[in-house]
Design a protein around this motif. Structure first.
Motif, mmCIF file in Angstrom:
data_model
loop_
_atom_site.group_PDB
_atom_site.id
_atom_site.type_symbol
_atom_site.label_atom_id
_atom_site.label_comp_id
_atom_site.label_asym_id
_atom_site.label_seq_id
_atom_site.Cartn_x
_atom_site.Cartn_y
_atom_site.Cartn_z
ATOM 1 N N ALA A 143 -6.731 7.166 2.541
ATOM 2 C CA ALA A 143 -7.416 6.218 2.186
ATOM 3 C C ALA A 143 -7.183 4.499 2.615
ATOM 4 C CB ALA A 143 -7.333 6.918 0.761
ATOM 5 N N ALA A 144 -8.450 3.999 2.798
ATOM 6 C CA ALA A 144 -8.279 2.650 2.865
ATOM 7 C C ALA A 144 -7.425 2.309 1.815
ATOM 8 C CB ALA A 144 -8.971 1.754 3.102
ATOM 9 N N ALA A 145 -6.782 2.442 0.777
ATOM 10 C CA ALA A 145 -6.008 1.962 -0.834
ATOM 11 C C ALA A 145 -4.944 1.723 -0.232
ATOM 12 C CB ALA A 145 -7.013 2.419 -1.785
ATOM 13 N N TYR A 146 -4.658 3.016 0.707
ATOM 14 C CA TYR A 146 -3.013 3.510 1.133
ATOM 15 C C TYR A 146 -2.575 2.981 2.405
ATOM 16 C CZ TYR A 146 -4.176 7.268 -2.655
ATOM 17 O OH TYR A 146 -4.005 7.411 -3.972
ATOM 18 N N ALA B 122 0.852 -1.545 0.114
ATOM 19 C CA ALA B 122 0.006 -0.202 0.250
ATOM 20 C C ALA B 122 0.406 1.479 0.386
ATOM 21 C CB ALA B 122 -0.508 -0.204 1.251
ATOM 22 N N MET B 123 2.232 0.877 1.199
ATOM 23 C CA MET B 123 2.608 2.193 0.410
ATOM 24 C C MET B 123 3.310 3.126 -0.779
ATOM 25 S SD MET B 123 4.433 4.916 2.367
ATOM 26 C CE MET B 123 3.756 4.750 3.715
ATOM 27 N N LYS B 124 3.877 1.461 -1.007
ATOM 28 C CA LYS B 124 4.273 1.883 -2.572
ATOM 29 C C LYS B 124 3.278 1.896 -3.701
ATOM 30 C CE LYS B 124 6.294 -1.300 -7.195
ATOM 31 N NZ LYS B 124 4.981 -1.319 -7.457
ATOM 32 N N LYS B 125 1.998 1.835 -3.506
ATOM 33 C CA LYS B 125 0.637 2.442 -4.560
ATOM 34 C C LYS B 125 0.712 3.814 -3.224
ATOM 35 C CE LYS B 125 -4.145 1.783 -5.373
ATOM 36 N NZ LYS B 125 -5.439 0.750 -5.321
ATOM 37 N N GLY C 153 -4.708 3.207 5.283
ATOM 38 C CA GLY C 153 -4.878 4.614 6.104
ATOM 39 C C GLY C 153 -6.522 3.969 6.611
ATOM 40 N N SER C 154 -7.366 4.940 7.348
ATOM 41 C CA SER C 154 -8.312 4.336 8.145
ATOM 42 C C SER C 154 -9.533 4.869 7.136
ATOM 43 C CB SER C 154 -9.115 4.993 9.318
ATOM 44 O OG SER C 154 -8.238 6.401 9.415
ATOM 45 N N ASP C 155 -9.537 5.359 5.725
ATOM 46 C CA ASP C 155 -10.875 5.793 5.579
ATOM 47 C C ASP C 155 -11.304 6.825 5.674
ATOM 48 O OD1 ASP C 155 -11.136 5.151 2.436
ATOM 49 O OD2 ASP C 155 -12.835 3.494 3.129
ATOM 50 N N GLN C 156 -10.527 7.841 6.855
ATOM 51 C CA GLN C 156 -11.403 9.526 6.596
ATOM 52 C C GLN C 156 -11.224 10.125 5.546
ATOM 53 O OE1 GLN C 156 -12.984 9.814 9.653
ATOM 54 N NE2 GLN C 156 -12.561 7.104 9.869
ATOM 55 N N LEU C 157 -12.135 10.178 5.279
ATOM 56 C CA LEU C 157 -12.279 10.737 3.958
ATOM 57 C C LEU C 157 -13.000 11.619 3.517
ATOM 58 C CD1 LEU C 157 -12.356 8.040 0.651
ATOM 59 C CD2 LEU C 157 -9.845 8.991 2.080
ATOM 60 N N ASN C 158 -12.962 12.781 3.190
ATOM 61 C CA ASN C 158 -13.492 13.698 2.404
ATOM 62 C C ASN C 158 -14.762 13.792 1.239
ATOM 63 O OD1 ASN C 158 -13.427 16.360 4.788
ATOM 64 N ND2 ASN C 158 -11.720 15.232 4.353
ATOM 65 N N GLY C 159 -16.639 13.837 1.458
ATOM 66 C CA GLY C 159 -17.058 14.197 0.248
ATOM 67 C C GLY C 159 -16.827 14.492 -0.740
ATOM 68 N N LYS C 160 -17.148 14.353 -2.176
ATOM 69 C CA LYS C 160 -15.985 15.351 -3.579
ATOM 70 C C LYS C 160 -17.137 16.939 -2.948
ATOM 71 C CE LYS C 160 -15.901 11.829 -6.803
ATOM 72 N NZ LYS C 160 -15.025 12.089 -7.268
ATOM 73 N N GLU C 161 -17.521 17.075 -2.456
ATOM 74 C CA GLU C 161 -18.393 18.949 -2.833
ATOM 75 C C GLU C 161 -18.066 19.328 -1.635
ATOM 76 O OE1 GLU C 161 -22.190 19.162 -4.929
ATOM 77 O OE2 GLU C 161 -20.926 19.299 -6.720
ATOM 78 N N HIS C 162 -17.574 20.429 -1.344
ATOM 79 C CA HIS C 162 -17.556 20.933 -0.313
ATOM 80 C C HIS C 162 -17.637 22.501 -0.485
ATOM 81 C CE1 HIS C 162 -15.650 18.532 2.566
ATOM 82 N NE2 HIS C 162 -15.700 17.871 1.848
ATOM 83 N N PHE C 163 -18.885 23.224 -0.523
ATOM 84 C CA PHE C 163 -19.723 24.374 -0.738
ATOM 85 C C PHE C 163 -19.008 25.484 0.118
ATOM 86 C CE2 PHE C 163 -22.659 21.690 -1.502
ATOM 87 C CZ PHE C 163 -23.141 22.097 -3.433
#
Length: 641
Positions: free
Chosen positions: A587-590, A501-504, A592-602
């Protein structure tokens, strides 16, 4: 003058301005008086006799004698009975008798260690380059505005065969280049590949400055490797060591029985902690030798840049004499080596006169100003300098437990006080993972998950920070062990999820850096960076903005150096509209704990961080996240104005 030598070339060599002296000195196959053979020319002013000894004459010290060509120490002769690919050395006699056998300082090829002789060039030594497209492309845009992300490699230990033997230059072209391209690096930096006798010097103690080491093949095979890099769109930077050389008997030390390449003053010559000798930078012939060597790597081998090693050791007379009872001083009473300063300026002027697109990088730990300023303004004339201060501060900061970082916040932010004073490269090099310093991932505190999260954070912060980038091999997949300078990297670690995951992650980060102009276009311009919030030491969070020449490409960078997660965290923004998280190291793919933000932040029309608008985000633990405006709100923009 005979032997098809130019009087002008000889004059310039002794004046210190023959920047292609390797075309005159050394061993060259020529046609002379209608005969094919080899011309040998060597500089040995203290010699009373010089001859060429080799396997072609049973190492007879007298049969192939050279003639004195001038009264300033050049010796030469032409021989038609010397074969190509023959081992040879110079037998040098002085007033004390025969001083010994010396390898040719200008040889283009050497025997495989532990043998130490030089090799006469092969008949078909010309290489047919196919990198014309690369050479044109790299001149289209100034390097300052382009992504430079360097993968530092030790050629003998990146990967080894099952029996422990080395891959050749050609074999490495098939292995290393696709890997570097896949990972998203722009350049490979090679630790020194000039001929050196001792593996554990890593190439930094050289005997054959013009001789590509035979450990991995022939000079043409090395050129093939560089050519293949260029055809794949990868630049090549060579580590270069003009500051000192080793004392091995067949090398440059006491070359003609007396100090010649080194200072005659033993105090100035010796580097005690390295066991090496300093070049005599004030001697014109040494200037011709060293500048020619830089030009050789650029012109003959097509490397794109030179990283000049240990510049600080050249700049100061007492660099390696801290405990010496008697200090050395220059004619003005200072400790600067004025001859070395003048040499470095001459070097950079000559290199950029040859090709203004070359990368000249100073590995300099000193606080000498104007290292990357032009010589006509009083600078040293490099176009890049390693930011050793940033590296030391950041590694010290990251080694603190996250709870204590709030009391050391200045280590995190101090680099921005000077980051535009030079054109910096941010290095995490081999020097940081040897001699008990621990591997990068092992410098991080906490459990295994926290270590990897913080390493991702360090890499992300480095990539977002102004300056070009460098990472030593193995760091991209979080190798646990320090660099083992006689073994290949621990590639088996990629079978484990966190390492894979670190390499990715590093690959994704590298491609983000290449694709987002704000991360590289204004690296050395104050307009390329703005603080949003440098003051949140209590939570160890910093926020800043990277700018490109185009406003729509601006990026907001948020770095959290603690394991706490923060919700509805306000970030000031200048423009109203919608912002999207385009990168998150958690991100979980890396891993991580997958504490992501949504796509849109007004954005909200409330001032925050001295900006007219703000967005509210989730700040993940031990992470860096990147936001980019995707839609602007013209109505709100007009209301704000």
């Amino acid at each position: 003058m005979s032997l098809k030598l130019s009087e002008e070339d000889i004059f310039l060599f002794h004046q210190g301005t023959n920047y292609e002296s390797h075309s005159m000195l050394g061993c060259h196959r020529i046609k002379y008086k209608q005969e094919e053979g080899y011309r040998f020319v060597v500089w040995a002013p203290h010699a009373s006799a010089v001859s060429v000894a080799g396997d072609f004459n049973d190492w007879d010290w007298e049969s192939h004698s050279l003639s004195r060509l001038n009264d300033t120490g050049l010796w030469g002769n032409f021989f038609k009975d010397v074969p190509s690919g023959a081992a040879y050395k110079y037998a040098i006699k002085n007033e004390n008798g025969w001083s010994g056998l010396k390898a040719d300082p200008f040889a283009r090829q050497s025997e495989l260690k532990p043998a130490t002789a030089s090799i006469t060039p092969f008949d078909s030594e010309e290489y047919n380059w196919k990198d014309q497209d690369w050479q044109k492309k790299k001149k289209l845009k100034p390097s300052y505005e382009t992504p430079i992300n360097i993968y530092e490699v030790h050629f003998g230990t990146w990967k080894q065969k099952e029996d422990g033997s080395h891959y050749t230059y050609e074999e490495m072209a098939d292995l290393l280049i696709p890997y570097v391209k896949e990972m998203g690096y722009t350049h490979i930096e090679l630790m020194p590949l000039a001929e050196h006798p001792f593996d554990l010097s890593w190439g930094y103690q050289i005997t054959g400055y013009f001789s590509v080491t035979s450990r991995f093949g022939t000079p043409n095979q090395f050129k093939f490797f560089v050519d293949q890099c260029h055809q794949a769109g990868i630049g090549v930077i060579m580590d270069w060591v003009p500051g000192h050389f080793c004392k091995d008997d067949h090398g440059l030390r006491m070359f003609d029985g007396q100090p010649l390449f080194e200072y005659a003053d033993e105090q100035k010559a010796e580097k005690p902690s390295w066991g090496t000798l300093t070049f005599d930078f004030g001697r014109p012939e040494i200037q011709s030798f060293l500048v020619s060597n830089a030009i050789f790597w650029l012109k003959d081998c097509h490397v794109d840049g030179i990283r000049v090693d240990a510049v600080a050791s050249m700049l100061y007379l007492n660099f390696d004499r801290k405990d010496a009872p008697d200090k050395l001083y220059n004619s003005y009473g200072g400790e600067e080596n004025l001859e070395a300063l003048a040499f470095l300026r001459k070097l950079n002027e000559a290199v950029f006169a040859y090709d203004e697109h070359v990368l000249m990088m100073a590995e300099d730990s000193s606080d000498v100003p104007l290292v990357t300023s032009p010589t006509y303004t009083g600078g040293l004339g490099f176009n890049y300098k390693w930011n050793m201060g940033w590296m030391n501060d950041m590694l010290k900061y990251m080694e603190y437990d996250s709870y204590y970082r709030k009391w050391h916040h200045n280590l995190l932010t101090f680099s921005f006080m000077y980051t535009f004073s030079e054109n910096f490269v941010l290095p995490l090099s081999h020097d940081e993972v040897v001699h008990g310093k621990k591997a990068l991932v092992n410098k991080m505190p906490g459990d295994q998950w926290q270590q990897f999260a913080q390493l991702r954070l360090l890499y992300g912060y480095k990539m977002a920070h102004p300056g070009k980038k460098l990472l030593f091999m193995g760091g991209e997949f979080g190798q646990y062990a320090e660099w083992k300078d006689q073994e290949g990297l621990d590639w088996l670690l990629l079978d484990y999820p966190l390492h894979a995951a670190m390499k990715k992650y590093v690959s994704s980060l590298n491609h983000l850096y290449k694709n987002e102009s704000a991360l590289h276009e204004l690296d050395h311009d104050e307009k390329g960076f703005e603080w949003v919030d440098p003051h949140n030491s209590e939570q160890s969070i910093i926020v800043f903005q990277r700018n490109s020449k185009t406003q729509k490409d601006q990026l907001i960078i948020v770095c959290n150096f603690t394991p706490a997660v923060h919700y509805d965290y306000k970030i000031g923004v200048s423009q109203p509209g919608t912002y999207e998280e385009i990168f998150n190291s958690d991100a979980a793919a890396y891993g991580g704990s997958d504490q992501l933000n949504g796509k849109e932040h007004f954005s909200f029309p409330e001032q925050w961080h001295s900006r007219p608008q703000h967005i509210r985000i989730k700040v993940p633990p031990f992470a860096v996240c990147v936001f980019k405006q995707t839609k602007s709100d013209r109505r709100k923009e007009e209301e704000s104005s």
